[in-house]
Design an enzyme around this catalytic site. Structure first.
Site, PDB file in Angstrom:
ATOM      1  CB  CYS A 102      -0.911  -0.005   1.219  1.00 18.72           C
ATOM      2  SG  CYS A 102      -2.041   1.404   1.249  1.00 18.72           S
ATOM      3  CE  LYS A 142      -0.970  -6.523  -5.330  1.00 16.58           C
ATOM      4  NZ  LYS A 142      -0.914  -5.055  -5.190  1.00 16.58           N
TER       5      LYS A 142
END
Length: 372
Positions: A102, A142
């Site tokens: 993010c 991720k």
């Protein structure tokens, strides 16, 4: 077939978690089109262990939704471990994905998301605690290439993931500084694939069509792809992806009428999920432009559609569109949502001074009311 721990995934496609997007309504539409892993919206580990009601709403899954994939964001190894144990013991999901990608300022300025892998010892301890407490559930991560071109972290982080027993790693081939601007560096995905030969590597970035996904796999050797913004307003992209990986050339080219029917069903599903027609239609407004991208629909018509106060009003306004208008082709492809590089990445004071520092960021790095 890509194996993610005990899960066998075909086609090798993952729906990226997107805040305010990948709820039950959108996942339902995508799953009806094609197979893969469909991840819910990102939640914070602290909000989960504190049993925040909003967080539990965000991790609801459909009755027949399997496997259930949940993405955790956190900065504290102990809290991440407690959250992973809770997920396993209470059967909240079948797969845990950890978010280190993010790039938004409210996350990176507190040391989370794509800022965290710079702290190597902290990252390793988070990975270790997640795997140790997940009760055999596959744990993946991720990430991005790094904070910026001078602070790349993805190769070290990928090797660390393999060493600590993660089932797969996914790389969004941009830095945090790039945000969603510029082009994704697919060569970085190849370098990661070469550096981490023992677990699956998934590529993410600039997959706007199914043929983009095939090119990424061919060019990088990655084991599968993660699709984010490319499917906004286009859940049928997952039908194209399944066809592409099965060697079928057929691609969806819906008319405007077919698009509006999907659009309306999405809005109806969202109203059911939220439990209010008024708030569901209001929440759906952000999707309208994505569904209509490339079609000839006037600005005033788009504005009125976005101002609809209920499903009947939305349906009436959609009825006025030219339903025979054909699929616009390339005009409907390409970036969706906000793009553009950031001037700088917001980081905690002194964050770049020592990559081996193990200090855990303050608890306010996980805002329990934000869901991540």
């Amino acid at each position: 077939m890509v194996k993610v721990g005990t899960l066998e995934v075909w086609p090798p496609v993952v729906l990226a978690p997107m805040a305010g997007i990948t709820n039950i309504a959108f996942r339902t539409l995508c799953r009806e089109q094609g197979g893969g892993l469909f991840v819910c919206e990102m939640i914070t580990s602290r909000a989960l262990v504190e049993r925040n009601p909003l967080t539990f709403e965000m991790i609801r899954f459909g009755a027949g939704e399997r496997p259930r994939s949940l993405q955790l964001y956190g900065v504290d190894p102990v809290v991440i471990g407690r959250a992973a144990r809770m997920i396993a013991e209470e059967d909240l999901a079948d797969h845990i994905d950890l978010n280190f990608g993010c790039p938004v300022p409210k996350v990176t300025r507190r040391g989370g998301g794509s800022a965290l892998p710079y702290k190597r010892k902290l990252l390793r301890e988070i990975l270790r605690q997640a795997v140790a407490n997940a009760g055999g559930l596959p744990v993946t991560m991720k990430m991005r290439k790094g904070i910026d071109d001078d602070h790349l972290t993805y190769l070290d982080a990928g090797r660390m993931a393999a060493e600590e027993g993660l089932a797969a790693v996914a790389l969004h081939a941009r830095t945090a500084k790039q945000h969603y601007g510029g082009n994704a560096d697919w060569d970085a995905i190849k370098r990661l694939r070469d550096a981490v030969p023992d677990i699956p590597v998934l590529g993410n970035g600039d997959i706007w069509t199914a043929d983009d996904a095939l090119r990424m796999v061919a060019q990088t050797g990655c084991d599968g792809v993660v699709v984010g913004r490319g499917c906004l307003g286009r859940p049928w992209l997952f039908r194209d992806l399944e066809n592409a990986f099965n060697g079928v050339e057929d691609r969806a080219q819906p008319t405007l009428g077919e698009v509006t029917r999907t659009l309306l069903r999405h809005a109806e599903l969202l109203c059911e999920v939220i439990g209010s027609e008024r708030y569901g239609v209001a929440d759906f407004r952000k999707h309208i432009g994505w569904y209509l991208k490339g079609f000839v629909v006037g600005a005033e018509t788009r504005r009125l559609l976005a101002l609809s106060n209920g499903l009947a009003e939305l349906e009436d306004r959609l009825a006025d569109l030219d339903h025979d208008q054909p699929w616009p082709g390339e005009a409907a492809d390409g970036p969706r949502g906000k793009s553009g590089e950031r001037q700088k990445v917001m980081l905690p004071h002194g964050w770049l001074d020592d990559p081996d520092e193990l200090t855990v960021p303050s608890p306010d790095a996980e805002d329990t009311t934000s869901g991540g």
